[in-house]
Design an enzyme around this catalytic site. Structure first.
Site, PDB file in Angstrom:
ATOM      1  N   HIS A  19       0.834  -1.202   0.000  1.00  0.00           N
ATOM      2  CA  HIS A  19       0.000   0.000   0.000  1.00  0.00           C
ATOM      3  C   HIS A  19       0.873   1.258   0.000  1.00  0.00           C
ATOM      4  O   HIS A  19       0.603   2.220  -0.716  1.00  0.00           O
ATOM      5  CB  HIS A  19      -0.879   0.038   1.257  1.00  0.00           C
ATOM      6  CG  HIS A  19      -1.868  -1.072   1.377  1.00  0.00           C
ATOM      7  ND1 HIS A  19      -1.804  -2.000   2.380  1.00  0.00           N
ATOM      8  CD2 HIS A  19      -2.948  -1.402   0.626  1.00  0.00           C
ATOM      9  CE1 HIS A  19      -2.808  -2.854   2.255  1.00  0.00           C
ATOM     10  NE2 HIS A  19      -3.509  -2.517   1.195  1.00  0.00           N
TER      11      HIS A  19
ATOM     12  N   SER B 197       0.184  -9.020   1.255  1.00  0.00           N
ATOM     13  CA  SER B 197      -1.271  -8.935   1.370  1.00  0.00           C
ATOM     14  C   SER B 197      -1.652  -8.887   2.834  1.00  0.00           C
ATOM     15  O   SER B 197      -0.998  -9.528   3.672  1.00  0.00           O
ATOM     16  CB  SER B 197      -1.918 -10.170   0.721  1.00  0.00           C
ATOM     17  OG  SER B 197      -3.270 -10.267   1.115  1.00  0.00           O
TER      18      SER B 197
ATOM     19  N   ARG C 170      -4.000 -10.382   3.996  1.00  0.00           N
ATOM     20  CA  ARG C 170      -4.462 -11.731   4.348  1.00  0.00           C
ATOM     21  C   ARG C 170      -3.308 -12.678   4.677  1.00  0.00           C
ATOM     22  O   ARG C 170      -3.537 -13.762   5.215  1.00  0.00           O
ATOM     23  CB  ARG C 170      -5.310 -12.323   3.222  1.00  0.00           C
ATOM     24  CG  ARG C 170      -6.650 -11.605   3.077  1.00  0.00           C
ATOM     25  CD  ARG C 170      -7.606 -12.339   2.147  1.00  0.00           C
ATOM     26  NE  ARG C 170      -8.950 -11.777   2.228  1.00  0.00           N
ATOM     27  CZ  ARG C 170      -9.464 -10.920   1.340  1.00  0.00           C
ATOM     28  NH1 ARG C 170      -8.763 -10.536   0.307  1.00  0.00           N
ATOM     29  NH2 ARG C 170     -10.686 -10.460   1.496  1.00  0.00           N
TER      30      ARG C 170
HETATM   31  P1  AMP Z   1      -6.554  -3.638  -0.350  1.00  0.00           P
HETATM   32  O1  AMP Z   1      -6.336  -2.822   0.887  1.00  0.00           O
HETATM   33  O2  AMP Z   1      -6.066  -5.056  -0.250  1.00  0.00           O
HETATM   34  O3  AMP Z   1      -7.953  -3.505  -0.909  1.00  0.00           O
HETATM   35  O4  AMP Z   1      -5.598  -2.999  -1.457  1.00  0.00           O
HETATM   36  C1  AMP Z   1      -5.593  -1.616  -1.731  1.00  0.00           C
HETATM   37  C2  AMP Z   1      -4.722  -1.350  -2.942  1.00  0.00           C
HETATM   38  O5  AMP Z   1      -3.393  -1.839  -2.684  1.00  0.00           O
HETATM   39  C3  AMP Z   1      -5.198  -2.082  -4.209  1.00  0.00           C
HETATM   40  O6  AMP Z   1      -5.040  -1.229  -5.325  1.00  0.00           O
HETATM   41  C4  AMP Z   1      -4.276  -3.281  -4.279  1.00  0.00           C
HETATM   42  O7  AMP Z   1      -4.115  -3.774  -5.600  1.00  0.00           O
HETATM   43  C5  AMP Z   1      -2.995  -2.699  -3.739  1.00  0.00           C
HETATM   44  N1  AMP Z   1      -2.103  -3.734  -3.230  1.00  0.00           N
HETATM   45  C6  AMP Z   1      -2.413  -4.751  -2.396  1.00  0.00           C
HETATM   46  N2  AMP Z   1      -1.342  -5.535  -2.185  1.00  0.00           N
HETATM   47  C7  AMP Z   1      -0.325  -5.007  -2.920  1.00  0.00           C
HETATM   48  C8  AMP Z   1       1.045  -5.369  -3.141  1.00  0.00           C
HETATM   49  N3  AMP Z   1       1.586  -6.441  -2.579  1.00  0.00           N
HETATM   50  N4  AMP Z   1       1.784  -4.583  -3.967  1.00  0.00           N
HETATM   51  C9  AMP Z   1       1.247  -3.493  -4.559  1.00  0.00           C
HETATM   52  N5  AMP Z   1      -0.036  -3.105  -4.386  1.00  0.00           N
HETATM   53  C10 AMP Z   1      -0.811  -3.850  -3.589  1.00  0.00           C
END
Ligand code: AMP
Length: 266
Positions: free
Chosen positions: A38, A171, A173
């Site tokens: 993020h 992630s 998760r």
């Molecule tokens: P999330 O909080 O999982 O909904 O992700 C928010 C944003 O962060 C989304 O645009 C995801 O694609 C991006 N994102 C999540 N994990 C990663 C990662 N490992 N590398 C780059 N961007 C990520």
């Protein structure tokens, strides 16, 4: 300087003031529990904009009834920025076709939830540019259609996937993984690389997909899909050398559902 804004009027006032000053506003929507992936999106947004808004909203409408909404990690104190969006509404945005396969097929309603909330956040924040991660490859495609078809005046920037040293995509998760599952999880990225190499060696898409699923199953994963697609996620024709492809995997290890993808050329 970080400022936490938790009501919509204050957010709008802040963004309007920036816009009046001629500043370019970037936007990074997240579900919080911020990790280095993020933060890399926020850094990329900084390079495309003068001011960056990051939202934290665990969007209930993108989780299915048997998914992990209740236990999704929430760490508001640790997250650098937050803005609370309101709950579920009446209007739903549904992006056709691209949402019918892969994640869309395995998580019914997921992308409707994503598209609806992102459209709402776009109206609330009114950014000039918004950054989304390539890790969520299909989500990025959905957002691009959303922006094009609803004529949002927003530039979409795609950010590369940040990984742990063994290749596991970062992630929120990942913290569900047990000590023994954690090293196993790196096999997803390894399998994607194997898929790329096998296609380059001339194996058919169907054979590669079937063998990838078998490998993952034998390694202890419950596989949702292991797929090879054209960049727009359509089923590719038999490809010439140099044709662009993306391999995508979604698989569960114990209670943890992991997704990753690899973009490459044949
Ligand atoms: P999330 O909080 O999982 O909904 O992700 C928010 C944003 O962060 C989304 O645009 C995801 O694609 C991006 N994102 C999540 N994990 C990663 C990662 N490992 N590398 C780059 N961007 C990520």
């Amino acid at each position: 300087m970080i400022e936490i804004v938790s009501d919509l009027a204050a957010l709008r006032a802040r963004v309007q003031a920036w816009t009046r000053e001629g500043l370019r506003v970037g936007f990074v929507p997240t579900m919080g529990n911020l990790h280095a992936g993020h933060h890399s999106l926020i850094e990329l947004a900084r390079r495309h904009a003068d001011r960056v808004v990051a939202s934290v909203f665990v969007n209930p409408t993108q989780f299915g009834p048997n998914e992990d909404f209740a236990r999704y990690p929430r760490t508001p104190e640790a997250d650098a920025a937050g803005l609370h969006a309101a709950g579920e509404g009446t209007v739903q945005i549904s992006v056709p076709r691209v949402t019918e396969t892969l994640e869309g097929a395995h998580r019914p309603g997921h992308f409707d939830g994503v598209a609806t909330v992102v459209a709402r956040l776009f109206h609330q924040v009114r950014p000039d540019v918004a950054v989304f991660g390539r890790k969520d490859y299909q989500q990025l495609a959905v957002i691009r259609y959303l922006v094009r078809d609803l004529a949002f005046p927003i530039e979409i920037v795609a950010a590369p996937t940040l990984r742990e040293s063994d290749g596991l995509a970062m992630s929120s998760r990942n913290q569900y993984l047990s000590g023994s599952e954690r090293p196993q999880a790196a096999q997803i990225q390894q399998c994607l690389q194997w898929m790329r190499d096998a296609l380059r060696a001339g194996e058919t898409r169907e054979a590669v997909e079937a063998q990838a699923a078998t490998r993952l199953t034998e390694a202890g994963f419950a596989v949702d899909y292991a797929a090879v697609r054209a960049p727009d996620l359509s089923l590719p024709e038999a490809g010439a050398d140099g044709a662009a492809r993306v391999a995508l995997i979604a698989a569960r290890l114990g209670r943890t559902r992991l997704i990753d993808n690899l973009e490459f050329e044949l």
